[in-house]
Design a protein around this motif. Structure first.
Motif, PDB file in Angstrom:
ATOM      1  N   PRO A   1     -17.604 -30.912  52.769  1.00 13.10           N
ATOM      2  CA  PRO A   1     -18.849 -31.668  52.802  1.00 13.10           C
ATOM      3  C   PRO A   1     -19.316 -32.013  51.398  1.00 13.10           C
ATOM      4  O   PRO A   1     -19.104 -31.260  50.454  1.00 13.10           O
ATOM      5  CB  PRO A   1     -19.819 -30.702  53.496  1.00 13.10           C
ATOM      6  N   VAL A   2     -19.934 -33.174  51.259  1.00 10.08           N
ATOM      7  CA  VAL A   2     -20.418 -33.636  49.961  1.00 10.08           C
ATOM      8  C   VAL A   2     -21.847 -33.146  49.758  1.00 10.08           C
ATOM      9  O   VAL A   2     -22.722 -33.385  50.589  1.00 10.08           O
ATOM     10  CB  VAL A   2     -20.358 -35.172  49.877  1.00 10.08           C
ATOM     11  N   PHE A   3     -22.076 -32.437  48.651  1.00 11.68           N
ATOM     12  CA  PHE A   3     -23.403 -31.900  48.364  1.00 11.68           C
ATOM     13  C   PHE A   3     -24.251 -32.991  47.730  1.00 11.68           C
ATOM     14  O   PHE A   3     -23.892 -33.561  46.700  1.00 11.68           O
ATOM     15  CB  PHE A   3     -23.285 -30.700  47.428  1.00 11.68           C
ATOM     16  N   GLN A   4     -25.384 -33.295  48.360  1.00 13.71           N
ATOM     17  CA  GLN A   4     -26.266 -34.346  47.884  1.00 13.71           C
ATOM     18  C   GLN A   4     -27.486 -33.735  47.191  1.00 13.71           C
ATOM     19  O   GLN A   4     -27.663 -32.523  47.157  1.00 13.71           O
ATOM     20  CB  GLN A   4     -26.705 -35.222  49.065  1.00 13.71           C
ATOM     21  N   ARG A   5     -28.318 -34.610  46.662  1.00  7.39           N
ATOM     22  CA  ARG A   5     -29.530 -34.150  45.987  1.00  7.39           C
ATOM     23  C   ARG A   5     -30.438 -33.430  46.978  1.00  7.39           C
ATOM     24  O   ARG A   5     -30.636 -33.885  48.102  1.00  7.39           O
ATOM     25  CB  ARG A   5     -30.255 -35.345  45.379  1.00  7.39           C
ATOM     26  N   GLU A   6     -31.014 -32.307  46.538  1.00  8.46           N
ATOM     27  CA  GLU A   6     -31.845 -31.501  47.421  1.00  8.46           C
ATOM     28  C   GLU A   6     -33.296 -31.978  47.411  1.00  8.46           C
ATOM     29  O   GLU A   6     -33.779 -32.541  46.429  1.00  8.46           O
ATOM     30  CB  GLU A   6     -31.778 -30.031  47.001  1.00  8.46           C
ATOM     31  N   ASP A   7     -33.967 -31.725  48.523  1.00  9.97           N
ATOM     32  CA  ASP A   7     -35.375 -32.069  48.691  1.00  9.97           C
ATOM     33  C   ASP A   7     -36.156 -30.756  48.739  1.00  9.97           C
ATOM     34  O   ASP A   7     -36.263 -30.123  49.791  1.00  9.97           O
ATOM     35  CB  ASP A   7     -35.548 -32.875  49.982  1.00  9.97           C
ATOM     36  N   CYS A   8     -36.688 -30.318  47.601  1.00 11.21           N
ATOM     37  CA  CYS A   8     -37.318 -29.000  47.496  1.00 11.21           C
ATOM     38  C   CYS A   8     -38.715 -29.103  46.901  1.00 11.21           C
ATOM     39  O   CYS A   8     -38.986 -29.971  46.064  1.00 11.21           O
ATOM     40  CB  CYS A   8     -36.476 -28.060  46.627  1.00 11.21           C
ATOM     41  N   LEU A   9     -39.584 -28.197  47.329  1.00 12.11           N
ATOM     42  CA  LEU A   9     -40.930 -28.082  46.792  1.00 12.11           C
ATOM     43  C   LEU A   9     -41.103 -26.693  46.179  1.00 12.11           C
ATOM     44  O   LEU A   9     -40.552 -25.712  46.697  1.00 12.11           O
ATOM     45  CB  LEU A   9     -41.971 -28.290  47.897  1.00 12.11           C
ATOM     46  N   PRO A  10     -41.877 -26.584  45.093  1.00 12.60           N
ATOM     47  CA  PRO A  10     -42.060 -25.273  44.458  1.00 12.60           C
ATOM     48  C   PRO A  10     -42.933 -24.350  45.304  1.00 12.60           C
ATOM     49  O   PRO A  10     -43.839 -24.797  46.015  1.00 12.60           O
ATOM     50  CB  PRO A  10     -42.733 -25.622  43.128  1.00 12.60           C
ATOM     51  N   VAL A  11     -42.653 -23.065  45.221  1.00  9.18           N
ATOM     52  CA  VAL A  11     -43.433 -22.033  45.906  1.00  9.18           C
ATOM     53  C   VAL A  11     -43.853 -20.997  44.869  1.00  9.18           C
ATOM     54  O   VAL A  11     -43.042 -20.584  44.034  1.00  9.18           O
ATOM     55  CB  VAL A  11     -42.606 -21.354  47.023  1.00  9.18           C
ATOM     56  N   ARG A  12     -45.121 -20.582  44.930  1.00 10.67           N
ATOM     57  CA  ARG A  12     -45.620 -19.519  44.051  1.00 10.67           C
ATOM     58  C   ARG A  12     -45.938 -18.308  44.931  1.00 10.67           C
ATOM     59  O   ARG A  12     -47.060 -18.188  45.445  1.00 10.67           O
ATOM     60  CB  ARG A  12     -46.860 -19.984  43.291  1.00 10.67           C
ATOM     61  N   PRO A  13     -44.979 -17.433  45.144  1.00 15.38           N
ATOM     62  CA  PRO A  13     -45.175 -16.361  46.131  1.00 15.38           C
ATOM     63  C   PRO A  13     -46.359 -15.453  45.845  1.00 15.38           C
ATOM     64  O   PRO A  13     -46.997 -14.948  46.778  1.00 15.38           O
ATOM     65  CB  PRO A  13     -43.845 -15.595  46.080  1.00 15.38           C
ATOM     66  N   ASP A  14     -46.686 -15.250  44.570  1.00 13.61           N
ATOM     67  CA  ASP A  14     -47.793 -14.357  44.232  1.00 13.61           C
ATOM     68  C   ASP A  14     -49.158 -15.005  44.440  1.00 13.61           C
ATOM     69  O   ASP A  14     -50.197 -14.328  44.369  1.00 13.61           O
ATOM     70  CB  ASP A  14     -47.663 -13.880  42.784  1.00 13.61           C
ATOM     71  N   GLN A  15     -49.190 -16.322  44.712  1.00 11.94           N
ATOM     72  CA  GLN A  15     -50.452 -17.031  44.924  1.00 11.94           C
ATOM     73  C   GLN A  15     -50.731 -17.314  46.403  1.00 11.94           C
ATOM     74  O   GLN A  15     -51.756 -17.917  46.737  1.00 11.94           O
ATOM     75  CB  GLN A  15     -50.436 -18.363  44.164  1.00 11.94           C
ATOM     76  N   LEU A  16     -49.843 -16.884  47.282  1.00 10.54           N
ATOM     77  CA  LEU A  16     -49.960 -17.228  48.698  1.00 10.54           C
ATOM     78  C   LEU A  16     -50.862 -16.244  49.440  1.00 10.54           C
ATOM     79  O   LEU A  16     -50.974 -15.072  49.079  1.00 10.54           O
ATOM     80  CB  LEU A  16     -48.577 -17.244  49.347  1.00 10.54           C
ATOM     81  N   GLU A  17     -51.466 -16.747  50.519  1.00 11.68           N
ATOM     82  CA  GLU A  17     -52.259 -15.898  51.404  1.00 11.68           C
ATOM     83  C   GLU A  17     -52.284 -16.509  52.798  1.00 11.68           C
ATOM     84  O   GLU A  17     -51.958 -17.687  52.986  1.00 11.68           O
ATOM     85  CB  GLU A  17     -53.681 -15.731  50.873  1.00 11.68           C
TER      86      GLU A  17
END
Length: 220
Positions: free
Chosen positions: A52-68
């Motif tokens: 399979p051909v690896f394409q550009r990823e669609d990702c968003l940043p996560v700040r685990p220590d800021q989550l609630e």
């Protein structure tokens, strides 16, 4: 003295001369053969392995220590300030709390999607790597990324995980939907999903809830 006379006078010398002449002729024959073009040997063409051909990823940043966990618009969500990242449903408080435990335990820093909007597959990374380890009580199905495959079924495309193995001691019956991920008519999305599994070496598909508003993640 003629050659005939010399040969008569010294037959051994004449024999050596004839032997040298034969060797010279033989050497010329070998050299002539070496100068000829080599015969063309027909060999079957090598068939490249289908990967399979690896394409550009669609990702968003996560700040685990800021989550609630917060209740917004009548639904339980994982939020970072005014932004929500995961919606666990109107009755999903327990699922939301468990999801937050998982995100912070592994330290997810990216949430990645294939096929937005309404992505059929979501996965998470820690930096640029797959999450590793385990968390007590999590429900994960083991599979092999190398034997996973893209299949066309019923007019749509699926990523098939084969026969996933449930956790040791689990009495849950494996839902057929956990064996595959449906991409509809999005063939490139299904192939990108397979490339993602193989690139990061994912070997566990994990769930918080198996129906409705659940949370899903992959790990090694």
């Amino acid at each position: 003295m003629s050659f005939a006379a010399a040969a008569w006078a010294d037959p051994e010398s004449a024999g050596r001369d004839q032997e040298r002449g034969g060797q010279a002729i033989g050497l010329q024959s070998v050299q002539q053969q070496a100068m000829r073009p080599a015969p063309q040997i027909q060999r079957p063409a090598l068939q490249p392995l289908e990967r399979p051909v690896f394409q550009r990823e669609d990702c968003l940043p996560v700040r685990p220590d800021q989550l609630e966990v917060a209740r917004r618009d009548g639904r339980w969500k994982i939020v970072d300030g005014d932004q929500w990242l995961w919606d666990l449903g109107a009755r999903g408080q327990a699922r939301a709390n468990r999801t937050l435990d998982i995100v912070q335990h592994y330290g997810f820093t990216q949430a990645c999607y294939i096929g937005r909007p309404n992505p059929p597959m979501t996965y998470h990374l820690v930096g640029q790597e797959a999450p590793e380890g385990q968390l007590r009580g999590e429900y994960c199905l083991a599979f092999s990324a190398e034997t996973a495959a893209v299949r066309r079924s019923g007019g749509g495309w699926q990523l098939v995980l084969g026969n996933p193995t449930p956790p040791f001691g689990s009495t849950r019956r494996i839902n057929e939907n956990t064996r595959r991920i449906d991409f509809g008519d999005n063939e490139s999305g299904a192939r990108q999903a397979l490339a993602v599994l193989q690139r990061y070496g994912f070997s566990q598909r994990c769930f918080v809830g198996l129906r409705g508003d659940n949370f899903e993640y992959f790990r090694r």
